[in-house]
Design a protein around this motif. Structure first.
Motif, PDB file in Angstrom:
ATOM      1  N   PRO A 269      12.894  -2.475   7.393  1.00  0.00           N
ATOM      2  CA  PRO A 269      12.450  -1.443   8.388  1.00  0.00           C
ATOM      3  C   PRO A 269      12.995  -0.042   8.402  1.00  0.00           C
ATOM      4  O   PRO A 269      12.277   0.541   8.830  1.00  0.00           O
ATOM      5  CB  PRO A 269      12.868  -2.213   9.865  1.00  0.00           C
ATOM      6  N   ALA A 270      14.130   0.192   7.979  1.00  0.00           N
ATOM      7  CA  ALA A 270      14.773   1.686   7.842  1.00  0.00           C
ATOM      8  C   ALA A 270      13.831   2.589   6.822  1.00  0.00           C
ATOM      9  O   ALA A 270      13.790   3.865   7.324  1.00  0.00           O
ATOM     10  CB  ALA A 270      16.064   1.506   7.217  1.00  0.00           C
ATOM     11  N   THR A 271      13.256   2.047   6.207  1.00  0.00           N
ATOM     12  CA  THR A 271      12.281   3.061   5.154  1.00  0.00           C
ATOM     13  C   THR A 271      10.775   2.825   5.245  1.00  0.00           C
ATOM     14  O   THR A 271      10.187   3.592   4.553  1.00  0.00           O
ATOM     15  CB  THR A 271      12.711   2.609   3.607  1.00  0.00           C
ATOM     16  N   VAL A 272      10.223   1.993   6.396  1.00  0.00           N
ATOM     17  CA  VAL A 272       9.029   2.053   6.587  1.00  0.00           C
ATOM     18  C   VAL A 272       8.129   3.382   6.550  1.00  0.00           C
ATOM     19  O   VAL A 272       7.197   3.576   5.892  1.00  0.00           O
ATOM     20  CB  VAL A 272       8.605   1.058   7.620  1.00  0.00           C
ATOM     21  N   LEU A 273       8.654   4.242   7.396  1.00  0.00           N
ATOM     22  CA  LEU A 273       7.914   5.604   7.674  1.00  0.00           C
ATOM     23  C   LEU A 273       7.987   6.298   6.315  1.00  0.00           C
ATOM     24  O   LEU A 273       6.716   6.977   5.793  1.00  0.00           O
ATOM     25  CB  LEU A 273       8.707   6.181   8.624  1.00  0.00           C
ATOM     26  N   GLU A 274       9.223   6.446   5.592  1.00  0.00           N
ATOM     27  CA  GLU A 274       9.035   7.142   4.361  1.00  0.00           C
ATOM     28  C   GLU A 274       8.070   6.656   3.282  1.00  0.00           C
ATOM     29  O   GLU A 274       7.287   7.111   2.674  1.00  0.00           O
ATOM     30  CB  GLU A 274      10.318   7.049   3.791  1.00  0.00           C
ATOM     31  N   ALA A 275       7.919   5.289   3.158  1.00  0.00           N
ATOM     32  CA  ALA A 275       6.985   4.485   2.325  1.00  0.00           C
ATOM     33  C   ALA A 275       5.667   4.874   2.482  1.00  0.00           C
ATOM     34  O   ALA A 275       5.050   5.351   1.625  1.00  0.00           O
ATOM     35  CB  ALA A 275       7.437   2.883   2.401  1.00  0.00           C
ATOM     36  N   VAL A 276       5.239   4.674   3.619  1.00  0.00           N
ATOM     37  CA  VAL A 276       3.850   5.179   4.159  1.00  0.00           C
ATOM     38  C   VAL A 276       3.518   6.566   3.787  1.00  0.00           C
ATOM     39  O   VAL A 276       2.441   7.136   3.420  1.00  0.00           O
ATOM     40  CB  VAL A 276       3.515   4.742   5.557  1.00  0.00           C
ATOM     41  N   GLU A 277       4.575   7.339   4.109  1.00  0.00           N
ATOM     42  CA  GLU A 277       4.390   8.930   4.071  1.00  0.00           C
ATOM     43  C   GLU A 277       4.187   9.273   2.497  1.00  0.00           C
ATOM     44  O   GLU A 277       3.413  10.080   2.309  1.00  0.00           O
ATOM     45  CB  GLU A 277       5.535   9.671   4.845  1.00  0.00           C
ATOM     46  N   ALA A 278       5.064   8.522   1.753  1.00  0.00           N
ATOM     47  CA  ALA A 278       4.808   8.762   0.441  1.00  0.00           C
ATOM     48  C   ALA A 278       3.574   8.405  -0.246  1.00  0.00           C
ATOM     49  O   ALA A 278       3.102   9.128  -1.020  1.00  0.00           O
ATOM     50  CB  ALA A 278       6.146   8.075  -0.442  1.00  0.00           C
ATOM     51  N   TYR A 279       3.045   7.229   0.234  1.00  0.00           N
ATOM     52  CA  TYR A 279       1.999   6.820  -0.204  1.00  0.00           C
ATOM     53  C   TYR A 279       0.652   7.781  -0.035  1.00  0.00           C
ATOM     54  O   TYR A 279      -0.229   8.046  -0.803  1.00  0.00           O
ATOM     55  CB  TYR A 279       1.654   5.294   0.444  1.00  0.00           C
ATOM     56  N   ARG A 280       0.618   8.149   1.256  1.00  0.00           N
ATOM     57  CA  ARG A 280      -0.208   9.087   1.771  1.00  0.00           C
ATOM     58  C   ARG A 280      -0.237  10.323   0.935  1.00  0.00           C
ATOM     59  O   ARG A 280      -1.203  10.951   0.770  1.00  0.00           O
ATOM     60  CB  ARG A 280      -0.181   9.333   3.244  1.00  0.00           C
ATOM     61  N   ALA A 281       0.951  10.952   0.847  1.00  0.00           N
ATOM     62  CA  ALA A 281       1.148  12.065   0.022  1.00  0.00           C
ATOM     63  C   ALA A 281       0.794  11.795  -1.229  1.00  0.00           C
ATOM     64  O   ALA A 281       0.048  13.074  -1.937  1.00  0.00           O
ATOM     65  CB  ALA A 281       2.539  12.503   0.004  1.00  0.00           C
ATOM     66  N   ALA A 282       0.682  10.692  -2.057  1.00  0.00           N
ATOM     67  CA  ALA A 282       0.264  10.629  -3.193  1.00  0.00           C
ATOM     68  C   ALA A 282      -1.214  10.283  -3.516  1.00  0.00           C
ATOM     69  O   ALA A 282      -1.673  10.051  -4.640  1.00  0.00           O
ATOM     70  CB  ALA A 282       1.223   9.583  -3.925  1.00  0.00           C
ATOM     71  N   PHE A 283      -1.783   9.859  -2.501  1.00  0.00           N
ATOM     72  CA  PHE A 283      -3.061   9.172  -2.455  1.00  0.00           C
ATOM     73  C   PHE A 283      -4.157  10.111  -3.187  1.00  0.00           C
ATOM     74  O   PHE A 283      -4.164  11.323  -2.670  1.00  0.00           O
ATOM     75  CB  PHE A 283      -3.652   9.152  -1.038  1.00  0.00           C
ATOM     76  N   ARG A 284      -4.936   9.544  -4.181  1.00  0.00           N
ATOM     77  CA  ARG A 284      -6.145  10.142  -4.589  1.00  0.00           C
ATOM     78  C   ARG A 284      -7.338   9.386  -4.492  1.00  0.00           C
ATOM     79  O   ARG A 284      -7.143   7.931  -4.787  1.00  0.00           O
ATOM     80  CB  ARG A 284      -5.680  10.482  -6.016  1.00  0.00           C
ATOM     81  N   PRO A 285      -8.380   9.699  -3.898  1.00  0.00           N
ATOM     82  CA  PRO A 285      -9.672   8.909  -3.683  1.00  0.00           C
ATOM     83  C   PRO A 285      -9.976   8.345  -5.134  1.00  0.00           C
ATOM     84  O   PRO A 285      -9.925   8.956  -5.964  1.00  0.00           O
ATOM     85  CB  PRO A 285     -10.824   9.616  -3.464  1.00  0.00           C
ATOM     86  N   SER A 286     -10.439   7.008  -4.900  1.00  0.00           N
ATOM     87  CA  SER A 286     -10.728   6.254  -6.008  1.00  0.00           C
ATOM     88  C   SER A 286     -11.975   5.288  -6.063  1.00  0.00           C
ATOM     89  O   SER A 286     -12.494   5.468  -4.680  1.00  0.00           O
ATOM     90  CB  SER A 286      -9.400   5.185  -6.483  1.00  0.00           C
ATOM     91  N   PRO A 287     -12.701   4.693  -6.820  1.00  0.00           N
ATOM     92  CA  PRO A 287     -13.697   3.893  -6.679  1.00  0.00           C
ATOM     93  C   PRO A 287     -13.699   2.792  -5.629  1.00  0.00           C
ATOM     94  O   PRO A 287     -14.395   2.164  -5.144  1.00  0.00           O
ATOM     95  CB  PRO A 287     -13.911   3.217  -8.044  1.00  0.00           C
ATOM     96  N   VAL A 288     -12.076   2.468  -5.486  1.00  0.00           N
ATOM     97  CA  VAL A 288     -11.877   1.444  -4.564  1.00  0.00           C
ATOM     98  C   VAL A 288     -11.762   1.702  -2.918  1.00  0.00           C
ATOM     99  O   VAL A 288     -12.212   1.206  -1.968  1.00  0.00           O
ATOM    100  CB  VAL A 288     -10.217   0.757  -4.790  1.00  0.00           C
TER     101      VAL A 288
ATOM    102  N   GLY B 135      -0.702   5.234  -4.211  1.00  0.00           N
ATOM    103  CA  GLY B 135      -1.351   6.267  -3.981  1.00  0.00           C
ATOM    104  C   GLY B 135      -2.173   7.169  -5.126  1.00  0.00           C
ATOM    105  O   GLY B 135      -3.438   7.287  -4.886  1.00  0.00           O
ATOM    106  N   GLU B 136      -1.444   7.275  -6.071  1.00  0.00           N
ATOM    107  CA  GLU B 136      -2.156   7.797  -7.296  1.00  0.00           C
ATOM    108  C   GLU B 136      -3.431   7.278  -7.844  1.00  0.00           C
ATOM    109  O   GLU B 136      -4.366   7.753  -8.426  1.00  0.00           O
ATOM    110  CB  GLU B 136      -1.070   8.132  -8.260  1.00  0.00           C
ATOM    111  N   ARG B 137      -3.308   5.754  -7.626  1.00  0.00           N
ATOM    112  CA  ARG B 137      -4.451   5.034  -8.000  1.00  0.00           C
ATOM    113  C   ARG B 137      -5.252   4.777  -7.061  1.00  0.00           C
ATOM    114  O   ARG B 137      -6.483   3.949  -7.334  1.00  0.00           O
ATOM    115  CB  ARG B 137      -3.977   3.806  -8.887  1.00  0.00           C
ATOM    116  N   GLY B 138      -5.269   5.280  -5.925  1.00  0.00           N
ATOM    117  CA  GLY B 138      -6.376   5.003  -4.772  1.00  0.00           C
ATOM    118  C   GLY B 138      -6.373   3.704  -4.498  1.00  0.00           C
ATOM    119  O   GLY B 138      -7.386   3.146  -4.028  1.00  0.00           O
TER     120      GLY B 138
END
Length: 372
Positions: A234-253, A220-223
């Protein structure tokens, strides 16, 4: 919303077969996947498993690229705790030099995860979470991987995978080094470093993760695009995608998060046949979770004749409950639920059956249903 489908393959060995046959089957499957319309074809990295031949992703990816024309080919994932950033960039730079613009460089943590798991065992165990259903998607209790890493066998594996005295570097540092080497901006003090092949390679960098931990944050931090793991954790998939989206910063990618979510599926013309073909899966998962390593995939008859206990069932129940098995419409419906609940932009499916023809047919039936 209909999202693209892609494939993750392990080059699985079937009982009575060998690594050569497994690798040839994977190459054949990639060619078929291209004709079926799949978006990309990834191969995993596994070691010390009698039933899996995908030990060197870059080598296998090169073989697949040579046998196909258009489908994107990639790693799901290169385990960077066992290699330097330089070696990874050189490998994928070489591939891109020959087949430009077709490769996904998926990165995963390895040695660092074992160190963290061992440290966690020193503290109080986390409170177990009961199974729950989120908008139609089963989120089972988490499997405790700490039980595996304490085994002497795993310590030996870690030793064999690295040079004597080596330690796995911080994952964020490795990702940054890989990006800098590809971009041609790597410096150390007043020295700059340039890599041939590798610098300027047109590879897509992906981060794979199973939890709301460092992998999701780094992606997320590196976009960067993020692949979350429902088929193994499967138990942690929702937490994983939520953490990614919360950390996301736009990038050249990317200017917005991009999430791929994996699922284990078996498709056949009818549910009864699909469940028959999938019946050895429990024995295969048990072999992994007992620390023995993945066994060659049994036939349904071999699986039916093998011993099985209530303890075995409890060990693998979460994986059985989250494997999507059925006819094309049933499996497609389950995948749509997975996509809706996770908000995935793409789905990555993996299938193991004893007979290669059944595996190819499973992917073909699913592709036709998904496109229809």
């Amino acid at each position: 919303m209909t999202v693209p489908l892609s494939i993750l393959d392990l080059a699985p060995l079937s009982s009575g077969s060998d690594a050569g046959a497994a690798l040839r089957n994977t190459i054949d499957l990639a060619k078929r996947a291209e004709s079926f319309g799949y978006q990309r074809f990834w191969v995993a990295e596994h070691h010390f498993a009698a039933g899996v031949a995908s030990a060197a992703p870059a080598v296998l990816i090169g073989l697949i690229a040579a046998a196909t024309d258009r489908i994107r080919v990639g790693s799901g994932a290169v385990q960077v705790g066992h290699q330097t950033a330089l070696s990874v960039v050189e490998q994928f730079g070489l591939l891109d030099a020959v087949y430009p613009g077709r490769f996904d460089l998926g990165l995963g943590r390895s040695g660092q995860r074992r160190t963290e798991a061992l440290a966690a065992l020193a503290g109080p165990p986390p409170a177990p979470k009961p199974a729950r259903v989120v908008d139609g998607l089963l989120i089972p209790p988490a499997f405790d991987f700490g039980k595996l890493v304490v085994q002497p066998r795993f310590a030996l594996f870690a030793e064999l995978l690295q040079q004597p005295g080596a330690t796995a570097p911080d994952f964020a540092d490795v990702v940054d080094d890989i990006q800098a080497l590809i971009a041609g901006t790597y410096t150390r003090g007043d020295l700059d470093v340039h890599v041939t092949p590798g610098e300027g390679a047109k590879v897509e960098l992906w981060i794979l993760g199973s939890s709301a931990g460092q992998s999701a944050t780094v992606a997320g931090e590196r976009g960067l695009p993020f692949a979350a793991n429902y088929h193994v954790a499967p138990a942690t998939v929702l937490e994983a995608v939520e953490a990614y989206r919360a950390a996301f910063r736009p990038s050249p990618v990317l200017d917005r998060p991009y999430v791929l979510v994996s699922a284990d599926v078996v498709v056949a013309p009818d549910e009864a046949e699909a469940r028959h073909l999938a019946s050895p899966y429990r024995h295969w998962v048990r072999s992994i979770r007992t620390g023995a390593g993945a066994i060659p995939y049994p036939t349904p008859a071999e699986a039916a004749a093998a011993p099985w206990t209530d303890e075995d069932q409890a060990l693998v129940q979460d994986r059985l409950d989250t494997q999507f098995v059925g006819d094309p419409s049933q499996v497609a419906a389950q995948l749509r639920t997975l996509q809706r609940v996770t908000g995935a932009d793409e789905l990555l499916v993996t299938t193991i059956t004893h007979d290669h023809a059944d595996r190819v047919r499973s992917f073909e039936l699913l592709a036709k249903e998904w496109a229809g």
